[in-house]
Design an enzyme around this catalytic site. Structure first.
Site, PDB file in Angstrom:
ATOM      1  N   ASP A 175       8.107   5.886 -10.047  1.00 41.80           N
ATOM      2  CA  ASP A 175       7.455   4.601  -9.850  1.00 41.80           C
ATOM      3  C   ASP A 175       6.573   4.333 -11.074  1.00 41.80           C
ATOM      4  O   ASP A 175       5.548   4.984 -11.278  1.00 41.80           O
ATOM      5  CB  ASP A 175       6.621   4.636  -8.557  1.00 41.80           C
ATOM      6  CG  ASP A 175       6.032   3.272  -8.253  1.00 41.80           C
ATOM      7  OD1 ASP A 175       6.207   2.345  -9.059  1.00 41.80           O
ATOM      8  OD2 ASP A 175       5.374   3.132  -7.197  1.00 41.80           O
ATOM      9  N   LYS A 224       0.941  -5.330 -13.984  1.00 41.46           N
ATOM     10  CA  LYS A 224      -0.362  -4.939 -14.549  1.00 41.46           C
ATOM     11  C   LYS A 224      -0.347  -5.000 -16.066  1.00 41.46           C
ATOM     12  O   LYS A 224      -1.250  -5.546 -16.679  1.00 41.46           O
ATOM     13  CB  LYS A 224      -0.745  -3.513 -14.126  1.00 41.46           C
ATOM     14  CG  LYS A 224      -0.410  -3.154 -12.703  1.00 41.46           C
ATOM     15  CD  LYS A 224      -1.409  -3.685 -11.707  1.00 41.46           C
ATOM     16  CE  LYS A 224      -0.774  -3.678 -10.326  1.00 41.46           C
ATOM     17  NZ  LYS A 224      -1.650  -3.594  -9.217  1.00 41.46           N
ATOM     18  N   TRP A 234       0.446   5.177  -2.800  1.00 42.39           N
ATOM     19  CA  TRP A 234       0.326   3.725  -2.596  1.00 42.39           C
ATOM     20  C   TRP A 234       0.928   3.434  -1.224  1.00 42.39           C
ATOM     21  O   TRP A 234       2.082   3.822  -0.964  1.00 42.39           O
ATOM     22  CB  TRP A 234       1.102   3.024  -3.716  1.00 42.39           C
ATOM     23  CG  TRP A 234       1.100   1.533  -3.654  1.00 42.39           C
ATOM     24  CD1 TRP A 234       0.006   0.710  -3.554  1.00 42.39           C
ATOM     25  CD2 TRP A 234       2.249   0.676  -3.723  1.00 42.39           C
ATOM     26  NE1 TRP A 234       0.408  -0.597  -3.568  1.00 42.39           N
ATOM     27  CE2 TRP A 234       1.765  -0.654  -3.666  1.00 42.39           C
ATOM     28  CE3 TRP A 234       3.618   0.890  -3.844  1.00 42.39           C
ATOM     29  CZ2 TRP A 234       2.623  -1.754  -3.716  1.00 42.39           C
ATOM     30  CZ3 TRP A 234       4.460  -0.206  -3.899  1.00 42.39           C
ATOM     31  CH2 TRP A 234       3.971  -1.509  -3.833  1.00 42.39           C
TER      32      TRP A 234
HETATM   33  N1  PMP Z   1       3.835   1.073  -7.239  1.00 46.18           N
HETATM   34  C1  PMP Z   1       2.529   1.309  -7.330  1.00 46.18           C
HETATM   35  C2  PMP Z   1       2.054   2.712  -7.342  1.00 46.18           C
HETATM   36  C3  PMP Z   1       1.629   0.244  -7.412  1.00 46.18           C
HETATM   37  O1  PMP Z   1       0.328   0.501  -7.508  1.00 46.18           O
HETATM   38  C4  PMP Z   1       2.123  -1.070  -7.402  1.00 46.18           C
HETATM   39  C5  PMP Z   1       1.180  -2.220  -7.493  1.00 46.18           C
HETATM   40  N2  PMP Z   1       0.090  -2.168  -6.718  1.00 46.18           N
HETATM   41  C6  PMP Z   1       3.512  -1.264  -7.320  1.00 46.18           C
HETATM   42  C7  PMP Z   1       4.329  -0.162  -7.244  1.00 46.18           C
HETATM   43  C8  PMP Z   1       4.214  -2.567  -7.292  1.00 46.18           C
HETATM   44  O2  PMP Z   1       3.609  -3.658  -7.758  1.00 46.18           O
HETATM   45  P1  PMP Z   1       4.382  -5.008  -8.036  1.00 46.18           P
HETATM   46  O3  PMP Z   1       5.359  -5.209  -6.941  1.00 46.18           O
HETATM   47  O4  PMP Z   1       3.315  -6.031  -8.085  1.00 46.18           O
HETATM   48  O5  PMP Z   1       5.029  -4.841  -9.349  1.00 46.18           O
END
Ligand code: PMP
Length: 434
Positions: free
Chosen positions: A241, A277, A159
């Site tokens: 993560d 999500k 990411w």
């Molecule tokens: N890590 C990964 C691999 C992700 O895909 C995402 C969301 N795209 C996040 C962290 C963090 O998302 P958020 O800050 O919206 O919780």
């Protein structure tokens, strides 16, 4: 007002409120600051929104969409929000710096399991953060300040924001470990193991707990065991993560196999948890950093440091999303309803995988597309080249990331045939070598 002298002594001409110095300088202290390119992922969405074609399809966004292509508020979230709207006790007071305790405790239990030794032995703590991104930032800030090794490893690919966050907190030695094998469109397991073995003692590794972004490729349970064994031997510090718990298999317990295995192995680690999500709470910024350490004493000390970092970054976190998640996870029937909502999302993603796969086979698209049904989670790493991606966007108004990642939720019964036809044309018109 011609020829006015501005702060730094430069003469300017002024028209319609814009001041330009006669020597070409704007006079701004920031005139040498460079313009940043727009964020790659959010920019795909902007281009999609600006496109006037009735056929346009957005496969770029990392968010769930219904069969009608619309955002979805989970019914369990609606139920809880309705209760909250009539709750006269709720107010807008600050939360504690480390967040809402009912939320952080429930999040840690969701991740580690109710009867986890880390919890019963008081070796786990949770600090609420601005969703997954904030939790990663918080964890890496602490690790950069306190971990002896200043080397960090990210999966190749990963990411995009992992790179940005690592450098923002100060890491200059940012390396990649092998993860995705182009030839098999699967895991480069041997490469990954070798890179861990060759890493400096004590380095930090970010591991995607499940539903790897962008590849949709996860290690099997036996591969995880081997990966963690090597990690432990090298005293690598892991930040898991965990942005998709429940989104890979539909079962939140199964999806965190790696994290629970690390607890069983007696490892210390951090895990960034996001509820963007799996609860559809994207803009509520709901998440936490969960820490598992060797002793209750170290846990208390680490938490105290994390609290100081939070205080300086955002002072205290938002309440709305945290209260929703806490209410759902702390009530057995609401939790069950949440799991059913998760199943609705994962089943739809699964059926889009099988339908796209069948449509590509039926229309005779050149190549092997089995990875569409093998990969899991929200994304498929299609293997499309840059020019194939451009062909899809320019000719068919189909938007996706340059690296070929597509969000399966952007597909629905009314656009899947269109996308399959466009893919066939892109692959035929721009063979890999073009
Ligand atoms: N890590 C990964 C691999 C992700 O895909 C995402 C969301 N795209 C996040 C962290 C963090 O998302 P958020 O800050 O919206 O919780």
């Amino acid at each position: 007002m011609e020829g006015a002298v501005i702060g730094n002594g430069v003469h300017t001409t002024e028209g319609k409120g814009v001041r330009v110095a006669t020597n070409g300088s704007t006079g701004s202290v920031f005139e040498n600051v460079k313009l940043c390119p727009p964020d790659a992922i959010f920019n795909v969405k902007n281009k999609y929104v600006a496109d006037k074609s009735p056929n346009k399809v957005n496969l770029g966004v990392g968010a769930y969409r219904t069969e009608k292509g619309e955002p979805w508020v989970l019914p369990v979230v609606r139920t809880i929000e309705a209760q909250m709207s009539v709750d006269s006790v709720l107010n807008h007071e600050y939360l504690a710096i480390d967040g809402l305790r009912a939320f952080t405790d429930a999040s840690s239990r969701l991740l580690l399991g109710d009867s986890s030794l880390a919890i019963t032995q008081n070796r786990a703590c949770g600090v609420q953060a601005l969703s997954g991104t904030g939790a990663i930032r918080l964890g890496l800030t602490f690790l950069f300040q306190n971990n002896s090794s200043k080397t960090i490893y990210l999966s190749n690919p990963t990411w995009g924001n992992h790179n940005g966050i690592a450098s923002a907190v100060g890491y200059t030695d940012v390396r990649q470990y092998r993860y995705y094998k182009k030839e098999t469109k699967g895991l480069d397991f041997e490469g990954m193991i070798q890179d861990i073995k060759e890493a400096p003692e004590g380095a930090v590794f970010i591991l995607h707990t499940c539903a790897h972004n962008p590849t949709g490729v996860d290690p099997s349970t036996s591969q995880w065991k081997e990966i963690l064994t090597v990690i432990k031997e090298k005293n690598i510090f892991v930040l898991f993560d965990t942005a998709y718990q429940g989104f890979a298999s539909g079962d939140p317990d199964k999806d965190v196999f790696a994290v629970r295995e690390a607890v069983k192995m007696g490892m210390e680690f951090f895990a960034a948890q996001s509820f963007s999500k799996n609860f559809g709470l994207y803009n509520e910024r709901t998440g936490q950093l969960c820490c598992v350490l060797k002793t209750p004493e170290v846990t208390t000390i680490v938490k105290s440091q994390l609290v100081v970092i939070c205080r300086r970054m955002w002072s205290n976190p938002p309440n709305h999303g945290a209260r929703i998640v806490a209410t759902a996870l702390n009530n057995p029937s609401l939790k069950q309803e949440w799991i059913e909502n998760l199943t609705t999302m994962t089943s739809r993603i699964h059926s889009m995988r099988t339908e796209l796969h069948s449509a590509l086979r039926a229309n005779g698209t050149p190549g092997n597309w089995d990875h569409i049904i093998k990969q899991i989670g929200m994304f498929t790493f299609t293997g499309l080249t840059n020019s194939q991606v451009e062909h899809l966007t320019n000719k068919y108004h189909i938007y996706l990331l340059k690296n070929g990642r597509i969000n399966m939720c952007g597909l629905n019964p009314s656009n899947i045939e269109y996308v399959a036809k466009a893919l066939k044309d892109a692959v035929t018109a721009c063979p890999e070598s073009c």
